[in-house]
Design a protein around this motif. Structure first.
Motif: not given
Length: 662
Positions: A539-565
């Motif tokens: 299996v693979r897959g990461i977590v995207h961290v999306v800033d929704v301070s401006e709810i009509e313009q969500p933007r990715k600001v960070a991610e949490y990728p565990v390389p072995e999982a």
């Protein structure tokens, strides 16, 4: 759920499993080979292509054997009907398969990405000065909004005597005036009007001049120019830190960094000393629910009871008054092969489950009376519009927001009268390539799949697989929406083929809103696998961290990728993210403060729990599904080994010999 497309779609992403038995009652095959062919050699997203199958015996003689069933994998890239007509929804490697005389035959093909339909250039905050440089960011977008970052972009300036632009999109101011900067990808083009002005800056300074922070902490630098107000060009030395166009600095690795801001020939610098985050905490196992012959799915912890669904025909109820010794109080039988979501109303009085693969083909959801929480009693069910299967459901007030497997839509069920629940709304993302496909199970919508959803404070957050994150107004008042009339607020696309490459079943899988962020988990499995088999499933897959301070313009600001999982379900509370990271076990993550960059590299992990068990469904193989904090403890549920009840301890003293984990 799309049950029998020769591949049994199971688990939380409707995964494929071959079924070679009971295929039209055919006799043992005489066919040695089957040639799968079409009139085309190249395939593209959006096309519909007819395939044929020719069976031959050991001598090469063509046999009069007709295809019994066609299938395509991964299901999110393509679908094929009973006549061999395939539809392609996403780029990547697709397996076209056919059953002839009871045997499966396969052919791999490549589906090319659609060409970009437009190019967007990120705007610049102020004029560019003569002699100054400014890097521009352009993104090629497909018609559905997916970014295509592998597309070639060619830059040009309408007035090189005023501003030039190089092949990387870096603009240089030459003389005062105006110029239009063009970014072209194929037939798609984006433009940006730029003004070039004389450099009136006489000095430039940065604040703070020096900083001392931990990895993951964000420092906002401010550049002050005397003689003018212009946007500086930012830079940082080394590859362990970044600084964005607004002066926001974050380091993923410890060290000493130099941040610079430039306007024309004026430059200012500031230093940052970054120390390790040292977030580790101890993890103490308090209790266990051990499973061996059945696979666990979702959990719901409330009061003194834990409800655990299974990839089977029942869900389990445990008394956790003593967390060190959970006691089974009931095993509730259900007509389903997968009971996925399980949760209650906030008062704990009504339990809701989702059902897939029922023998009656009437799946939907079911409501249980939990007046006696140890022994839930069936009140009613709802199948009228969701008999094809419900994967995920979220309870908010007297509404259940759920996913409809057959159509890829969201349904809203009002259970104010719990004995007579009724549908009050349907909403689905606008997907240009989705289409109806006739299968043995009837007509289904392919190319659109809704996997998970959460409702909070009048907004619904939808994990819409290949359509990314979708946010709806269901009572917030932003767009006049309500539970009975959901309204689109915004959407954020991801390109999963670019993220993970060919050969994977991949999409936006889970969502969790916390503060001004939405944590968005991807789920990534092999195109074909058997969830019931004992071998390890990669299996693979990461977590995207999306800033929704401006709810009509969500933007990715960070991610949490565990390389072995691979990421699965998450829960965030009190600045801590708890989640199941499949083969990486249970994870506990510090998400305090502003989030930017790579949260894994920053050392924000507070603890890891190995959820493998020698006596588990798959021996000593963790497959951690999710987590929920409750009364000072954390409950991790693992598909292979059951439920783990742990206590997260205080921060580990680096001078001690105690180590995190179990």
């Amino acid at each position: 759920m799309r049950i029998r497309r020769v591949l049994l779609l199971i688990l939380c992403i409707s995964a494929f499993t071959f079924l070679s038995d009971n295929v039209s009652g055919q006799r043992p095959a005489a066919a040695k080979t089957v040639e799968i062919s079409s009139t085309q050699a190249e395939y593209e997203v959006g096309q519909h292509v007819k395939f044929s199958a020719a069976a031959k015996d050991e001598t090469g003689k063509t046999l009069n054997e007709k295809p019994a069933r066609w299938f395509a994998a991964p299901f999110d890239l393509a679908a094929i009907d009973e006549d061999g007509l395939a539809s392609f929804y996403q780029p990547g490697e697709v397996t076209i398969g056919v059953f002839v005389a009871g045997k499966p035959f396969l052919k791999k093909i490549k589906v090319n990405a659609a060409i970009p339909s437009k190019v967007e250039i990120e705007p610049v905050g102020s004029p560019v000065v003569v002699g100054g440089t400014m890097p521009l960011l352009a993104t090629a977008l497909l018609a559905n909004g997916d970014p295509r970052r592998d597309a070639t972009i060619t830059w040009s300036s309408s007035n090189p005597r005023v501003a030039t632009v190089d092949a990387a999109g870096v603009v240089t101011g030459v003389a005062p005036g105006s110029a239009i900067i063009r970014a072209v990808s194929g037939s798609a083009m984006g433009t940006l009007s730029l003004t070039i002005v004389e450099n009136t800056v006489t000095s430039l300074s940065l604040a703070p001049a020096t900083s001392s922070v931990a990895t993951g902490d964000v420092v906002h630098f401010k550049a002050t120019a005397s003689g003018g107000s212009f946007t500086p060009r930012w830079a940082v030395n080394g590859n362990g830190a970044t600084v964005d166009a607004s002066g926001g600095f974050v380091a993923d690795q410890p060290g000493t960094y130099l941040v610079t801001a430039s306007i024309g020939n004026h430059t200012a610098a500031a230093s940052v000393v970054v120390r390790p985050r040292n977030a580790e905490r101890s993890i103490e196992i308090i209790g266990r629910v051990k499973l061996k012959d059945v696979q666990a799915a979702e959990e719901w912890i409330i009061g003194n009871y834990a409800y655990l669904s299974t990839i089977s025909d029942h869900f389990l109820v445990y008394d956790i008054s003593d967390p060190a010794n959970p006691k089974l109080t009931d095993k509730v039988k259900v007509d389903a092969r997968l009971i996925n979501d399980i949760s209650t109303t906030p008062d704990g009085k009504v339990l809701v489950i989702s059902r897939e693969s029922a023998s009656s083909r009437k799946n939907g959801i079911a409501f249980y009376d939990t007046s006696d929480p140890a022994h839930p009693k069936l009140i009613s069910d709802y199948t009228a519009t969701v008999s094809g299967g419900v994967h995920s459901a979220f309870v908010d007030s007297h509404y259940v927001y759920l996913t409809d497997d057959a159509t890829g839509s969201m349904r809203v069920i009002d259970f104010g009268d719990v004995k007579n629940p009724k549908e009050v709304a349907r909403w689905e993302v606008n997907n240009e390539v989705a289409n109806s496909v006739k299968t043995d199970e009837g007509v289904e919508i392919h190319g659109r799949y809704l996997h998970d959803l959460q409702v909070k404070d009048g907004l619904a957050y939808l994990a819409y697989w290949r359509d990314g994150l979708v946010i709806l107004d269901v009572g917030k008042g932003l767009k006049g929406g309500s539970p009975e009339n959901p309204k689109l607020v915004s959407q954020l696309h991801f390109n999963h083929n670019e993220l993970y490459g060919n050969g994977w079943l991949a999409g936006t899988h889970s969502v969790f809103r916390y503060k001004n962020y939405v944590f968005v988990g991807d789920e990534v499995f092999p195109a074909i696998f058997d969830i019931h088999a004992k071998p390890r499933i990669p299996v693979r897959g990461i977590v995207h961290v999306v800033d929704v301070s401006e709810i009509e313009q969500p933007r990715k600001v960070a991610e949490y990728p565990v390389p072995e999982a691979g990421a699965h379900n998450m829960w965030v509370d009190n600045d801590i993210l708890y989640m199941g990271y499949y083969s990486g076990g249970g994870r506990v993550l510090d998400v305090s403060g502003e989030l930017r960059g790579d949260l894994y590299r920053q050392g924000r992990e507070m603890g890891r729990l190995w959820t493998g068990d020698d006596e588990g469904f798959r021996s000593n193989q963790p497959f951690c599904w999710g987590a929920q904090p409750h009364k000072g403890l954390v409950y991790f549920n693992d598909l292979n080994s059951g439920m783990w009840i742990v206590k997260v301890g205080p921060q580990i003293d680096k001078g001690s010999t105690t180590s995190p984990g179990n």
